[in-house]
Design a protein around this motif. Structure first.
Motif, PDB file in Angstrom:
ATOM      1  N   UNK A 231     -15.466   7.842 -56.756  1.00  0.00           N
ATOM      2  CA  UNK A 231     -15.690   8.946 -57.688  1.00  0.00           C
ATOM      3  C   UNK A 231     -16.884   8.592 -58.559  1.00  0.00           C
ATOM      4  N   UNK A 232     -17.784   9.537 -58.723  1.00  0.00           N
ATOM      5  CA  UNK A 232     -18.997   9.269 -59.502  1.00  0.00           C
ATOM      6  C   UNK A 232     -19.234  10.386 -60.520  1.00  0.00           C
ATOM      7  N   UNK A 233     -19.590   9.972 -61.731  1.00  0.00           N
ATOM      8  CA  UNK A 233     -19.968  10.899 -62.789  1.00  0.00           C
ATOM      9  C   UNK A 233     -21.348  10.500 -63.267  1.00  0.00           C
ATOM     10  N   UNK A 234     -22.303  11.445 -63.234  1.00  0.00           N
ATOM     11  CA  UNK A 234     -23.655  11.150 -63.663  1.00  0.00           C
ATOM     12  C   UNK A 234     -24.177  12.168 -64.650  1.00  0.00           C
ATOM     13  N   UNK A 235     -25.182  11.750 -65.433  1.00  0.00           N
ATOM     14  CA  UNK A 235     -25.749  12.622 -66.451  1.00  0.00           C
ATOM     15  C   UNK A 235     -27.215  12.268 -66.665  1.00  0.00           C
ATOM     16  N   UNK A 236     -28.043  13.286 -66.891  1.00  0.00           N
ATOM     17  CA  UNK A 236     -29.416  13.091 -67.348  1.00  0.00           C
ATOM     18  C   UNK A 236     -29.577  13.868 -68.643  1.00  0.00           C
ATOM     19  N   UNK A 237     -30.398  13.335 -69.539  1.00  0.00           N
ATOM     20  CA  UNK A 237     -30.572  13.951 -70.851  1.00  0.00           C
ATOM     21  C   UNK A 237     -32.042  13.967 -71.234  1.00  0.00           C
ATOM     22  N   UNK A 238     -32.393  14.874 -72.132  1.00  0.00           N
ATOM     23  CA  UNK A 238     -33.674  14.773 -72.814  1.00  0.00           C
ATOM     24  C   UNK A 238     -33.520  13.720 -73.914  1.00  0.00           C
ATOM     25  N   UNK A 239     -34.615  13.086 -74.329  1.00  0.00           N
ATOM     26  CA  UNK A 239     -34.510  12.007 -75.323  1.00  0.00           C
ATOM     27  C   UNK A 239     -33.836  12.411 -76.628  1.00  0.00           C
ATOM     28  N   UNK A 240     -33.923  13.702 -76.990  1.00  0.00           N
ATOM     29  CA  UNK A 240     -33.277  14.137 -78.228  1.00  0.00           C
ATOM     30  C   UNK A 240     -31.796  14.453 -78.029  1.00  0.00           C
ATOM     31  N   UNK A 241     -31.315  14.341 -76.780  1.00  0.00           N
ATOM     32  CA  UNK A 241     -29.901  14.585 -76.500  1.00  0.00           C
ATOM     33  C   UNK A 241     -29.498  16.042 -76.512  1.00  0.00           C
TER      34      UNK A 241
END
Length: 309
Positions: free
Chosen positions: A260-270
């Motif tokens: 099972x995998x959970x991933x996330x990408x964000x902008x630097x300001x969150x």
């Protein structure tokens, strides 16, 4: 027969040395070899020498591996021990990650002189962190908080915290445990709301591709579940061209042959983020991670990534 000691390359920080000694000790036990069969070779890397600027400004993750990989490539080292989260997704030609030790706790440790957790900090508090991922996740959860760059060895960061430079900081809980400092953590971050760095908590061992002698040496200490989990996580990172310039997080777990995998990408300001959850057979770990990365990349669009440069 091995006549000369196996040469194990490592950075010289207390945590890097602890990881190298752990690798050596596991190899000694696995092969019933004496300590004299191994030599720990300490090298200074560019990332160790430059501590006054964010990693993104001076080149990213390869800063902690370049010198080790140069000596590994030309045969001066037999293997190199790294923190998996420091490893670029593309390695020099002829080198590869051959083994992973069993993963430690991957969570981030919140450390505050006043105790408590991130949500308990006062309005407009100051938190120190060198990680763009942690900075972005902190801003996502607490937009009021001021996050400043905070580099240096573990003891250096803890000293700066004690001297009141910041209200709090964060470090990998695995690193604190390996240094015998787990008690300094005042709270452990929930990996669902505050996902760790890809590879966090796992020690990896790099060697020359095709060197069967070293591959056979490492085979008994390669932890299969950790290897599968990291294959998934690194594939996700690779699909996103992940580096120290990109706030990317995620964690793979295994149970009964399923990953099972959970991933996330964000902008630097969150403020903007994209997340994904996938699961499937352990045998498909790398494919699952790569597909998840490609899907998130497509969902976010090219402009999302351009904003990180």
């Amino acid at each position: 027969m091995q006549m000369k000691p196996y040469r194990i390359g490592t950075r010289g920080s207390p945590l890097a040395l602890a990881q190298a000694y752990e690798t050596r000790d596991r190899l000694m036990a696995a092969h019933d070899l004496p300590e004299s069969a191994f030599e720990i070779v300490v090298l200074s890397t560019k990332g160790d020498r430059i501590t006054d600027r964010p990693l993104a400004e001076i080149g990213g993750k390869g800063l902690f591996t370049e010198e080790l990989e140069e000596q590994l490539g030309d045969g001066r080292l037999d293997l190199a021990v790294h923190s998996s989260k420091d490893m670029p997704t593309v390695l020099p030609e002829g080198l590869g990650i051959v083994a992973y030790l069993e993963r430690e706790d991957p969570r981030d440790a919140f450390i505050s002189g006043a105790g408590g957790a991130l949500e308990e900090l006062p309005q407009n508090a100051v938190v120190g962190s060198s990680s763009l991922r942690r900075q972005a996740l902190i801003r996502r959860l607490r937009p009021d908080i001021s996050v400043i760059t905070f580099r240096g060895l573990v003891d250096t960061r803890l000293r700066k915290l004690a001297e009141g430079e910041v209200h709090a900081t964060m470090l990998a809980y695995a690193g604190l445990k390996r240094l015998g400092k787990a008690e300094v953590a005042t709270h452990l971050m929930d990996p669902e709301s505050f996902p760790p760095a890809l590879g966090q908590g796992a020690i990896c061992i790099e060697a020359r591709v095709g060197d069967e002698r070293i591959r056979d040496l490492l085979a008994p200490i390669d932890h299969a579940e950790t290897h599968s989990a990291l294959s998934c996580e690194r594939a996700f990172l690779g699909a996103l061209d992940g580096s120290c310039r990109t706030p990317i997080a995620g964690h793979a777990t295994l149970s009964n042959g399923q990953i099972s995998f959970y991933g996330m990408i964000l902008t630097p300001d969150g403020a903007t983020f994209h997340e994904i959850r996938v699961e499937g057979p352990e045998a498909d770990a790398a494919a699952l991670g790569g597909d998840a990365g490609a899907e998130v990349r497509g969902r976010a669009g090219a402009k999302f990534f351009e904003s990180w440069v």
